[in-house]
Design an enzyme around this catalytic site. Structure first.
Site, PDB file in Angstrom:
ATOM      1  N   GLN A 104       2.920   2.012  13.646  1.00 44.77           N
ATOM      2  CA  GLN A 104       3.168   3.183  12.487  1.00 44.77           C
ATOM      3  C   GLN A 104       2.034   4.165  12.742  1.00 44.77           C
ATOM      4  OE1 GLN A 104       2.781  -0.469  10.353  1.00 44.77           O
ATOM      5  NE2 GLN A 104       3.045   0.828   8.850  1.00 44.77           N
ATOM      6  N   GLU A 112       0.272  -2.160  12.100  1.00 48.08           N
ATOM      7  CA  GLU A 112       0.415  -3.729  12.361  1.00 48.08           C
ATOM      8  C   GLU A 112       0.434  -4.139  13.734  1.00 48.08           C
ATOM      9  OE1 GLU A 112       3.262  -4.703   9.070  1.00 48.08           O
ATOM     10  OE2 GLU A 112       1.921  -4.132   7.639  1.00 48.08           O
ATOM     11  N   TRP A 144       0.825  -1.298   0.211  1.00 48.18           N
ATOM     12  CA  TRP A 144      -0.165   0.015  -0.149  1.00 48.18           C
ATOM     13  C   TRP A 144       0.998   1.208   0.128  1.00 48.18           C
ATOM     14  CZ3 TRP A 144      -1.023   3.251   4.507  1.00 48.18           C
ATOM     15  CH2 TRP A 144      -0.118   3.202   5.682  1.00 48.18           C
ATOM     16  N   ASP A 145       2.093   1.149   0.528  1.00 46.77           N
ATOM     17  CA  ASP A 145       2.863   2.307   0.515  1.00 46.77           C
ATOM     18  C   ASP A 145       3.266   2.958  -0.872  1.00 46.77           C
ATOM     19  OD1 ASP A 145       4.048  -0.140   1.245  1.00 46.77           O
ATOM     20  OD2 ASP A 145       6.047   1.041   1.203  1.00 46.77           O
TER      21      ASP A 145
END
Lengths: 812, 812
Positions: free
Chosen positions: A601, A496, A369-370
């Site tokens: 994160q 996560e 996704w980054d």
């Protein structure tokens, strides 16, 4: 050398350079793998780690072709329905970088003899990697070796190397062996599950040939069946006679060239490399493509390749350069980060952008996704065509995503959490498939691209379909509860260290937008929407879901919850956690992490950024403070976002510290795994921190706005953006900001809420808003970022420690 | 035979019998594997599947020694901290059942020639498996073979077989080969991940010997290093001369005996078998143990072994028999279930009780929570010593559980979700390690054993420590939130279609009890508690946590939530789910299951049973109705509990249907995987359904209470319980219930809330409470239980379908 001089040398930084280049100042085998990643060259299609020309020693040999992967079984201790049975792994393809050198029968190898001088320089304007070595062989013969390497941005299939050798004090016989090497032996796999699985000899030879100075090898991957060809051709120059021979075998092609050189004379070898691959084309077709690319490269010639490379980059920098006054190292780091972001994507052309670009085998070469959330925003404003290509790649996988959605009991499209070709390759669904926010991340990237580039064809070509299929997915994923709220249960957000949670705020806010964007796109294109079977009722359902989206809030703490119930969980005992327990995931079970308030994160804080128009400034300050205190930044994706919101809320020095952490992550190997490849999302994050953090740039709903501010240490920050065919320059000084239109006639933007129309050649100047005083934000015990001023010292300590420790103990 | 007669034969049930025996009425290869499980013999130490004497054909060859396992790597697609690296798998040990027969040089094999007659009968009072076959060889010779097999309850290491062969119409030469066979080839592993992993030739020979009629093989497991020995000795009888030879090799020992028989004459072979294993003792020690056991068995002799077996079982039944009038098939099924529960545990003696007992390789031979929750309550009231042994086994693994707790960041002890020797072997933590209710299940089993057996030493010996270490685990697992509630977040309850949920009601209620039991035990034994470093503050913290335990309730629906937020999740679309999508876990991803309201097995309803004193009758009715409607019973553990609460709430016919489902699960192969072994928890569940369901027996806080009721179809239900050294008989008729003390002086119990003291020889009679009318409880579409009356018909249909389908598609 005596120990004292050794010690003083070790105190000097290994990496230096100019504002426009990164230099490796000396030979140190301890940073071999890191340097291979840092000095990697790529154009988005071909990637070459900075392995030494002579092949050895190496950290990880690496040559990659974007999208060229081997499949391998994914083992499961307890299988479950819908688990992927096969994974995909980027493979080290035929290595064309190898040029071995014999000096009077002694192999040139830095581990033997004496290295008098060794420098490498990555020139960010020229797009070249230059190396210079002065070396005395064990027998006492001293030579200077100069090599220059490029992976062409202009000729996508081509790389080239110019290799020169010169005996220094007396003449020597010199033999060069220029090779193509397939199935190189790879180092043992790291214990770190995230390092790529090593694949032994995956390539099966299909054809080898040599002719004149040219060699070509064609191979096919054993399991995936993908086919590749690599070719090399050469030019040779020497004052004396050169004896050459060319040969090719299954896994090797070799040009051998021998000559006698007097002291001060130079032998020069120019090596042209070409690569091609295909899942469908025939062996002759792939082979001939490579031979043709070689012919084109030779016809262009080395000097012209170098000139074209420079011209490509001059154009890039003229529209994309970020300037920083007051911190030379950060200036270099940010330009390096931009360059690497460009290298990861420039010529990817409808292939994915891996988390490591094409710089190493980390994460198996997968895109996550980054790509959409960190890298594509940068590309949209700097290399819009590459951004469009990357979104077109996602679109090209739509059929697989539709199949996957069905498998998951959903409508529309469910894109894979990690993949090379579009199939789900995640072996752990709670932190993979369940992270559905990916769908909205893709939709947001498409919407940003549409509104900010002015690509007129995009929406009709692919944008509408992406929005419709993701909206359908959200509609089927959520449901209205008995109070009418639209809930999205049992999913995983960006953090996560939580998983399978109800109503992740980031996910729900992004899904809300996704649904509304889709509805608006359908309204713009009713004809196309009808072809996609979108009904009025369906659009109404999307809008109803969006309007009733549940966003969990803690009334007691007066903050948003990362997900339902999150703030009722126990707070992680940071005081009791020793420093060497980070990253926590390598020292604590997921079980323990998921059930407590500890954040890997930015998640809610990412919502404060990407969905910033949902929150008031006071809410941002309060929520940032709460989540900052429980965020440990065990992911390299975090510091960027924390920097951006820290800057917005008014913590400018903290933002500056996070800026440095983001931009220096690979220079200083802050995550301990740069050997496996660069953190490309952090590279993009450096740009985001400058532009969205200190520039305060936002693009909510297609409106370009700025809220500029400078950390005290900087005198000036300037950046340039492509916006809808214009080129905008934004220059921030403590005295104010200047908006200048470099290209185009007119651009409307917002400065601190004020509408500003910038027209050609009439810069607009505005003062910076004075920021309110805010109470300092606190991090978990021991997890404050390194203060910017202390970076160099700590980096050197880490380097010494690193030489004694195992690598690969940290994370994405 | 013509097709018509074949057809009519297939319409007859294969399984029949008397109230005291299970019979296989004919030969049908389609049910080979099922019969091997159903007719398995075991004593808790040795288990023998009912493989044919002649070895072939077979479904799954199986001879097991409790606790004797091989280790194997557990692969993880993405590894994580704390994941077990090795699994444990029960192995098929040296097979001593094999007695091959040659009739005039033709091997006796039911697949060839003609089977005139084949019956097997498991005699539940004698503890014998009798087989009788009349078979005509392809050459036309007809013989009768009669075998009787036992695994001794009295001599733990011993099994024995009596084998007789008789030519019918004319004389024949007969050769018997009686063997020990190690490393038998195993059938290919099922695709079902839950079937045991096949392990090829795991046993490495250490010694083989033969002497006279005796053969001994000693082997060691390649990876786990565990050592085993198997021995056989024989007695032979025949009217004529017998030629014999004995031989032994690495993986085989063989006695060969040849004789000539006239028609009507019988040759008889008695085979004594002995097994031993150890993780620590030397090869000679294990070998000699087996030789000694053989000597003891021969000294006892066949007739005496048979007599001892009968005496053991007479004693068992006299204290444990359940009598059912009105349903002969259920009568047989319940006695069979009791017998199999006994076989799984009787002589386990500090080894675990696997989910399949010792009847098959399913679930790798692992013990789960159902050992403590389903099997131990039965043993506590019927074979208290075996219950105590099983708890002592758990206690013996305490050190490993303490180590595991540390690894998980917890205090006290964290027992493994699935294991043979005490190490966690679960390869999927969300449905394994996270299911912490296991700790309280163990505590409850210990508390029940203590209060109901009167074992005076138990608590000081092991009970206190188990309670203290589990209480410590709960205290560290949970935390008080800002409102003071004690929360247990991110755990998995019994329902495996939910996972990693906050405040699972069953878990929290059980933990609450666990904490209070520990505090009370500490108060009873302050001296011992001090040795365990239990402080006053610690006990106070336990009690505070218990007092503030959060039990999630849905105010809108006025029901308890299975876990926080559960009732806000979307309800599974049962109407849209086709019948062949069950069990759902094989057709839908966990992701989809976890986030919706769909229940695999009783969870909140299990709390209604085991923590019944927490709920009012009205709450039970309302909550049962809610959860019944979303429970699909994809686990064999569910029907028992649903039966018990259905009976309590007043749904007597529904309870009766669930009773049948529980008791007949393996007769009718309702889960489709009886081949892999019996569902021992369902066997125990049959007892529980009778006693706790229709008897309404509860033992909350050590108080024995009854609330008896009979389904309309039954005339009488009687059962017997061991309670604190007494023996109680409870006989329920529609006209009332009679409590009789068979042994002991006095027993206090509660009947429908009334305190009743039963004394020796003075039965107490009470009327049954008339039950209120309750609205029918509804199951999910298509998931209502098979009405009792339809069982036979459906079972036969399933049998035909089964012959054409793959096996192993269902679940625990």
């Amino acid at each position: 050398m005596n120990p004292t001089s050794l010690h003083s040398l070790a105190d000097e930084p290994i990496y230096g350079g100019t504002p426009w280049s990164l230099r490796e100042e000396r030979w140190d085998e301890a940073v071999l793998g890191r340097s291979e990643s840092l000095f990697a060259l790529a154009n988005g299609h071909i990637g070459m780690r900075a392995n030494l020309d002579e092949g050895e020693p190496h950290g990880i040999p690496g040559t990659y072709l974007n999208g060229f992967y081997e499949t391998r079984p994914l083992p499961h201790a307890e299988a479950g329905y819908g688990y992927p049975e096969d994974g995909q792994t980027i493979v080290n393809v035929t290595n064309g970088k190898v040029i071995r050198l014999l000096v009077d029968d002694e192999p040139f190898d830095l581990r033997y003899g004496t290295v008098i001088r060794h420098t490498r320089e990555l020139d960010l304007r020229a797009g070249l990697l230059r190396r210079e070595v002065e070396w005395t062989s064990p027998a006492g013969q001293t030579v200077i070796v100069r090599t220059t390497r490029l992976v062409s941005f202009v000729q996508r299939a081509v790389a080239a190397i110019c290799f020169e050798v010169e005996p220094v004090s007396e003449g020597a016989q010199v033999v060069l062996q220029s090779e193509l090497v397939t199935n190189e032996p790879m180092p043992a796999q790291s214990k770190d599950p995230r390092a790529a699985a090593a694949l032994a000899a995956p390539l099966v030879g299909e054809e080898h040939s040599c002719y004149d100075y040219r060699g070509v090898l064609v191979h096919r991957l054993r399991a995936s069946g993908l086919r590749m060809a690599a070719g090399m051709d050469h030019e040779l120059g020497s004052p004396g006679r050169i004896d050459t021979s060319i040969e090719a075998w299954g896994d090797i092609a070799r040009l051998t060239a021998a000559t006698e050189l007097k002291a001060g004379e130079t032998m020069r070898l120019t090596k042209y490399l070409a690569y091609g691959w295909s899942s469908r084309r025939s062996m002759p077709s792939v082979r001939d493509q490579v031979i043709a690319a070689l012919a084109a490269a030779r016809s262009t010639g080395w000097d012209e390749l170098v000139a074209d490379q420079r011209a490509y980059l001059d154009d890039y920098w003229s529209h994309a350069d970020i300037e920083i006054d007051g911190d030379d190292e950060l200036q270099r780091a940010v330009r390096f980060a931009q360059f690497q972001t460009l290298q990861a994507a420039a010529r990817a052309e409808r292939r994915g952008i891996g988390a490591k670009g094409l710089t190493g085998p980390g994460y198996d070469g997968h895109a996550f996704w980054d790509s959409e959330t960190y890298i594509l925003p940068v590309l949209t404003y700097t290399v819009p065509k590459a951004a469009g290509d990357a979104i077109r790649w996602r679109h090209s996988t739509l059929d697989r995503a539709r199949t996957r959605a069905q498998e998951l009991g959903l409508k529309g499209a469910a894109f894979p959490w990690r993949t090379i070709s579009g199939e789900e390759c995640s072996g752990y669904w709670p932190a993979g498939t369940a992270a559905f926010h990916l769908a909205a991340d893709i939709a947001a990237a498409a919407e940003r691209y549409r509104t900010m580039t002015g690509d007129a064809e995009f929406e009709r070509e692919i944008g509408l379909e992406l929005l419709v299929e993701t909206a359908r997915m959200w509609q089927s994923l959520g449901h209205h509860d008995h109070e009418g709220d639209f809930r999205i249960d049992g999913v995983t957000g960006p953090d996560e260290y939580s998983a399978i949670a109800d109503n992740n705020t980031f996910t729900n806010l992004m899904a809300q937008r996704n649904l509304r964007w889709a509805a608006a796109a359908v309204e713009r294109h009713p004809d196309l929407a009808a072809l996609l079977d979108v009904s009025h009722d369906e659009v109404t359902a999307w809008l109803t879901a969006a309007d009733h989206m549940l966003i969990p809030f803690d009334d007691h703490l007066q903050i948003y919850q990362q997900a339902s119930n999150f703030t009722h969980h126990e707070v992680w005992d940071f005081e009791a956690t020793p420093a060497d327990h980070y990253p926590l995931m390598l020292h604590h079970p997921y079980f323990e992490l998921y059930r407590t308030q500890v954040i890997k994160q930015a998640d809610l804080v990412l919502a404060l950024y990407l969905c910033g128009d949902h929150f008031t400034p006071e809410e941002k300050e309060r929520n940032f403070a709460y989540y900052e205190a429980i965020t440990v930044r065990d992911s390299s994706l975090s510091a960027t976002v924390q920097a951006i919101i820290a800057a917005e809320v008014g913590h400018l020095e903290l933002a500056y510290d996070y800026f440095a952490e983001t931009a220096l992550i690979d220079f200083e190997d802050l995550a301990g795994n740069t050997t496996d490849g660069l953190h490309v999302a952090s590279m993009a994050g450096a740009w985001l921190t400058a532009v969205a953090g200190f520039g305060g740039m936002r693009d909510h709903e297609g409106e370009l706005s700025f809220s500029p501010r400078l950390p005290p240490a900087l005198d000036r920050l300037a950046f340039k953006l492509h916006v809808r065919g214009t080129s905008l320059r934004v220059e921030i000084r403590q005295s104010g900001v200047t908006y200048t239109l470099l290209e185009g006639e007119e651009l409307e933007l917002t400065h601190e809420g004020e509408r500003v129309v910038v027209t050609a050649d009439v810069p607009k100047h505005r003062e910076l808003r004075s920021l309110p005083n805010v109470a300092p934000a606190l991090q978990p015990a021991g997890r404050a970022p390194i203060p910017r001023a202390e970076h160099h010292r700590l980096s050197q300590q880490a380097l010494s420690a690193h030489a004694h420790a195992e690598s690969g103990t940290s994370e994405h």
